[in-house]
Design a protein around this motif. Structure first.
Motif, short mmCIF file in Angstrom:
data_model
loop_
_atom_site.label_atom_id
_atom_site.label_comp_id
_atom_site.label_asym_id
_atom_site.label_seq_id
_atom_site.Cartn_x
_atom_site.Cartn_y
_atom_site.Cartn_z
N ARG A 111 0.83 -1.21 0.00
CA ARG A 111 0.00 0.00 0.00
C ARG A 111 0.86 1.26 0.00
N LEU A 112 1.82 1.34 0.92
CA LEU A 112 2.67 2.53 0.98
C LEU A 112 3.57 2.65 -0.24
N MET A 114 1.51 4.18 -2.91
CA MET A 114 1.27 5.60 -2.64
C MET A 114 2.53 6.44 -2.83
N LEU A 158 -3.09 9.43 -6.07
CA LEU A 158 -2.66 9.16 -4.69
C LEU A 158 -3.82 8.58 -3.87
N LEU A 159 -5.02 9.12 -4.04
CA LEU A 159 -6.19 8.62 -3.33
C LEU A 159 -6.53 7.19 -3.77
N THR A 179 -4.57 4.86 -5.11
CA THR A 179 -3.59 3.88 -4.65
C THR A 179 -3.75 3.57 -3.17
N SER A 180 -4.14 4.57 -2.38
CA SER A 180 -4.37 4.32 -0.95
C SER A 180 -5.52 3.35 -0.74
N LEU A 181 -6.63 3.58 -1.42
CA LEU A 181 -7.79 2.69 -1.30
C LEU A 181 -7.49 1.30 -1.84
N GLY A 186 -4.51 -0.20 -2.26
CA GLY A 186 -3.54 -0.90 -1.43
C GLY A 186 -4.16 -1.47 -0.18
N ARG A 187 -5.07 -0.71 0.43
CA ARG A 187 -5.77 -1.20 1.62
C ARG A 187 -6.62 -2.42 1.29
N ASP A 197 -9.64 3.87 8.15
CA ASP A 197 -8.27 3.49 8.44
C ASP A 197 -8.12 2.79 9.79
N ASP A 223 -7.73 -0.73 9.21
CA ASP A 223 -6.46 -0.91 8.50
C ASP A 223 -5.28 -0.90 9.49
#
Length: 345
Positions: free
Chosen positions: A189-190, A193, A295-296, A298-300, A302-303, A333, A336
């Protein structure tokens, strides 16, 4: 020229997509984290060799190099033939989750149906497509300024060869020493991002200082990290999907989605191509907005990947449902963070 461009773009899209489809179907997540960086490094060795020849285009000749490139396209089928003789295809890894993948009916549009049916797969499409739009805009900006600084075709070809050398050298170094290290230590995930966050920074730099030299090194940075970090991370997202998605939906994402993204980027560059100041201003602003959206996403995404990996679910089987996929992409989160110890293991 148009026919040759179409042929080269189609060949590159299909061959690379088919290669990663095969790799994704044969490797598990642990193997991917360890080996994808080395696979990318091998590709960069060939890219550096080709770019080195292009740098010498004034001596070797542009036409002669073009003929050589055409001849070399005949070698991959031979390599693949002997590779499959030495390493036969094994059973798909989908069964490692304790259930067989859901069968789907064959058909040209089946991949498109899978793409729109599963929000997770649609998220992978967004990760691929949004970056291609940004890369198309920035690449055109650099080439416009580069072409204005070089008088002859051979000089400009040499400039692009130097760009290729720098890009692939950075990518080679990072893929050998950094790709697996970053993915293992930050998690997927990171890592996903990290790339769009870097895009936000470098696009802001282009906006503040729109020069050829700044664009040259910005493009070197994003292209190199795209090859060495973003692409391997993106391919790992397919590890929690069935083979039907890995082959059918991925083909639509890589081939049709990639071409459509470049077309969208070209719409932007064509709209603001004159004067150059407008291209630099509005192209950078649009790229910056897209990078923030990426960026948004990839965060969702990856989670969702980390939760699917923990629960050993496969997208494309009888479960989870579409509603559950959407919930997996949008949950808060707090859960998460609670699952972080599991991901470290």
């Amino acid at each position: 020229g148009w026919i040759h461009y179409f042929a080269i773009e189609s060949y590159g899209s299909l061959v690379v997509s088919l290669f990663w489809q095969h790799i994704n179907a044969q490797m598990n997540l642990k193997e991917a984290k360890a080996q994808y960086g080395l696979i990318v490094a091998g590709g960069q060795v060939g890219a550096i060799s080709g770019c080195t020849l292009v740098v010498s285009s004034r001596t070797l000749g542009v036409a002669e190099l073009y003929y050589l490139g055409g001849i070399l396209t005949l070698t991959p089928p031979i390599i693949v033939y002997f590779y499959l003789k030495r390493f036969p295809i094994v059973a798909a890894n989908s069964t490692t989750h304790g259930a067989a993948a859901k069968r789907v009916a064959p058909g040209f549009l089946e991949g498109l149906r899978l793409l729109f049916r599963h929000p997770y797969v649609l998220g992978i499409f967004a990760v691929s497509a949004l970056f291609e739009v940004i890369a198309t805009i920035l690449d055109y900006q650099m080439k416009v300024l580069g072409k204005a600084s070089h008088n002859s075709t051979a000089d400009f070809a040499s400039f692009m060869g130097q760009f290729g050398q720098a890009t692939n050298s950075v990518s080679l170094i990072f893929s050998v020493v950094g790709t697996s290290f970053v993915i293992r230590n930050l998690g997927l995930r990171l890592t996903l991002m990290l790339f769009p966050a870097m895009l936000v920074v470098v696009i802001a730099l282009v906006y503040c200082s729109p020069s050829m030299h700044v664009l040259f090194w910005v493009m070197v940075t994003i292209k190199a990290l795209s090859y060495a970090l973003n692409n391997p991370s993106k391919e790992m997202l397919y590890m929690v999907t069935t083979d039907s998605i890995k082959f059918k939906a991925k083909s639509w994402i890589d081939v049709f989605g990639g071409r459509a993204s470049k077309a969208m980027g070209s719409v932007v560059t064509n709209a603001f191509k004159k004067p150059v100041s407008a291209l630099m201003l509005y192209g950078s602003l649009i790229s910056l907005a897209i990078a923030c959206g990426l960026l948004l996403v990839t965060s969702l995404l990856g989670r969702a990947f980390e939760r699917l990996s923990t629960t050993e679910q496969l997208i494309g089987m009888d479960g989870p449902s579409t509603d559950e996929e959407v919930q997996s992409l949008t949950e808060t989160d707090e859960q998460d963070d609670a699952e972080a110890p599991l991901r470290k293991n």
